[in-house]
Design a protein around this motif. Sequence first.
Motif, short mmCIF file in Angstrom:
data_model
loop_
_atom_site.label_atom_id
_atom_site.label_comp_id
_atom_site.label_asym_id
_atom_site.label_seq_id
_atom_site.Cartn_x
_atom_site.Cartn_y
_atom_site.Cartn_z
N LYS A 135 0.87 -1.18 0.00
CA LYS A 135 0.00 0.00 0.00
C LYS A 135 0.90 1.22 0.00
O LYS A 135 1.09 1.87 1.03
CB LYS A 135 -0.92 -0.01 1.23
N LYS A 136 1.46 1.53 -1.17
CA LYS A 136 2.46 2.58 -1.26
C LYS A 136 2.06 3.65 -2.27
O LYS A 136 1.42 3.38 -3.28
CB LYS A 136 3.79 1.98 -1.75
N ASP A 137 2.48 4.86 -1.99
CA ASP A 137 2.52 5.90 -3.00
C ASP A 137 3.60 5.49 -3.99
O ASP A 137 4.72 5.14 -3.59
CB ASP A 137 2.90 7.22 -2.31
N SER A 138 3.30 5.56 -5.29
CA SER A 138 4.28 5.01 -6.24
C SER A 138 5.56 5.84 -6.31
O SER A 138 6.59 5.35 -6.77
CB SER A 138 3.65 4.85 -7.63
N LEU A 139 5.53 7.08 -5.83
CA LEU A 139 6.78 7.85 -5.76
C LEU A 139 7.76 7.24 -4.75
O LEU A 139 8.96 7.45 -4.82
CB LEU A 139 6.50 9.31 -5.35
N ASP A 140 7.23 6.46 -3.82
CA ASP A 140 8.06 5.84 -2.80
C ASP A 140 8.49 4.42 -3.15
O ASP A 140 9.17 3.77 -2.36
CB ASP A 140 7.32 5.81 -1.46
N ALA A 141 8.06 3.93 -4.31
CA ALA A 141 8.38 2.54 -4.68
C ALA A 141 9.87 2.43 -5.04
O ALA A 141 10.40 3.25 -5.78
CB ALA A 141 7.51 2.09 -5.85
N ARG A 150 9.55 -3.19 -6.78
CA ARG A 150 9.35 -3.62 -8.17
C ARG A 150 9.61 -5.13 -8.31
O ARG A 150 8.96 -5.81 -9.08
CB ARG A 150 10.27 -2.83 -9.10
N GLU A 151 10.56 -5.62 -7.53
CA GLU A 151 10.83 -7.07 -7.56
C GLU A 151 9.61 -7.84 -7.03
O GLU A 151 9.25 -8.89 -7.57
CB GLU A 151 12.08 -7.39 -6.74
#
Lengths: 164, 164, 164, 164
Positions: free
Chosen positions: D57-63, D68-69
Amino acid sequence: MADEYIHFVTTGGTIDKDYLTHKGTRNFTIDDPAVERILETIAPEPNFDYAVESIMKKDSLDADDDDRERIREACREAPGENVVVTHGSDTMIETARQLDCDKTVVLTGAARPQRMTDSDAAFNVGMAVGAVQSLDTGVYVAMSGSVYEHDEVEKREDGQFVSR
Amino acid sequence: MADEYIHFVTTGGTIDKDYLTHKGTRNFTIDDPAVERILETIAPEPNFDYAVESIMKKDSLDADDDDRERIREACREAPGENVVVTHGSDTMIETARQLDCDKTVVLTGAARPQRMTDSDAAFNVGMAVGAVQSLDTGVYVAMSGSVYEHDEVEKREDGQFVSR
Amino acid sequence: MADEYIHFVTTGGTIDKDYLTHKGTRNFTIDDPAVERILETIAPEPNFDYAVESIMKKDSLDADDDDRERIREACREAPGENVVVTHGSDTMIETARQLDCDKTVVLTGAARPQRMTDSDAAFNVGMAVGAVQSLDTGVYVAMSGSVYEHDEVEKREDGQFVSR
Amino acid sequence: MADEYIHFVTTGGTIDKDYLTHKGTRNFTIDDPAVERILETIAPEPNFDYAVESIMKKDSLDADDDDRERIREACREAPGENVVVTHGSDTMIETARQLDCDKTVVLTGAARPQRMTDSDAAFNVGMAVGAVQSLDTGVYVAMSGSVYEHDEVEKREDGQFVSR
């Protein structure tokens, strides 16, 4: 003025209409009381106790004297002094005038089902809740943005409730 | 009781928040007054005259004494006797206690932005409209399903407004 | 695959139904094309060009051979190669089988009017837009969460579209 | 083409944001997967089987690369050949380019949380579902009204996804 018990009596009408998806149904149907869904939006939770009593699911154009007698009884037997009745708008004023009970009773409803976007249902129920806590004993109608004494209101051809 | 003029003063707060979609904005922003969109749901149309005056767009945690003075002035200068103020919930009670004017003033707001599904905004504004027409001169707070005199309400840690 | 022109043809059906508030109207009415309101939600804005052509406002149970001929013509005369038709679900498959044109045509609609909360309309139109850009020339039906070739789908008694 | 299994992988992003009502929270929070609520609108019910797997449950700027793996693994291990990934829009394209698996994978999301009125979420998920059933093996991005191959799309400053 606050934190009091409110008894909600539901009778059907436009406010409770939903659109069923089965084949051949080209129409809206009166479903479960909208007032329950509206009260659930109060966040974090309502600061009054309440119960919702569904006594019929009728279009108010079809309401007869027996139905009005049932509404009258429900108001008389309601616990506490504050009663909100949701009702179809077509005969809401007629029902209001035949109610007699020593409580504060506010009738309300909707021009547009609560299940629809841009419905007036949540606003109207809020208006009834705000009024039932503020008014003296008597029977009132809360529609079109105003709260009326039952003998000082009429419904115009275009559906708007106005002062007589 | 009905058909009277209501003056709406908006100051920002959760009720007016929207989610902007530009890159890097990960937040809600206070946008145009929600009360205008809510009043437009009244069908076929409101039976009271009204105006919406937006005097600031602030999170109520950021409101200072100058802001409160502006709200006080807006209430004093409002046409008519009925004023509804939409306000952030965090300092709504503080503002209510600093208002003084010889009108019926009801403050309300929302725990959830009006732009969101299941918002309490329409119910709360309805409650304020129902109360402002029914109450005597004074300053009131309409939140969490009840209408309070300004000196008889407090906000709990969990956000609920209750009697002191 | 992207950035292409899509031509939307609307014919009425449940997706376009609204609830009118005039006295004595206890029923839905087919109103302006829902697809316009759905496409306006694409943010910041759609990356395809489009036009919405409303050719009739009918319950699909009332559609006759003349109506189907009008839909056929609208598809043939549509600019570009991608056509989405919104249509009532009751005779959607029948219309799909009578269409013949050398374009990619996807028919869709809704089980619940777009004007209602929890409507399937936005999802269905999204499905049709995703499919019309991805599929070869032919006539398809996008309902109940799947995209079907027009001769490989049937509608069950309970309203669900399934493979034949 | 229809009636196939679809595996939904959710990672957070704007589509899953909600507004919490506790004191001092002036911001959004990423909540439960929006895709579950969207799929429940399909009426009478979806004609494909599916599961929703929430892996973060992340903001994608913090991914980061580890995130990604995890998405890559979730796609590889997903049952069936059709995968829809909901993802924040800021780094959706970057994630898409790092996915490699022998399935049809469509990434989508929203510019406006699904919990808000006028959200693009339902349309976008519908577009992804329509595309995942229609496309060959590969990784695609479905945003702004179009479906793109992962190496043929870019996001503009104003948030719109367009062809490179």
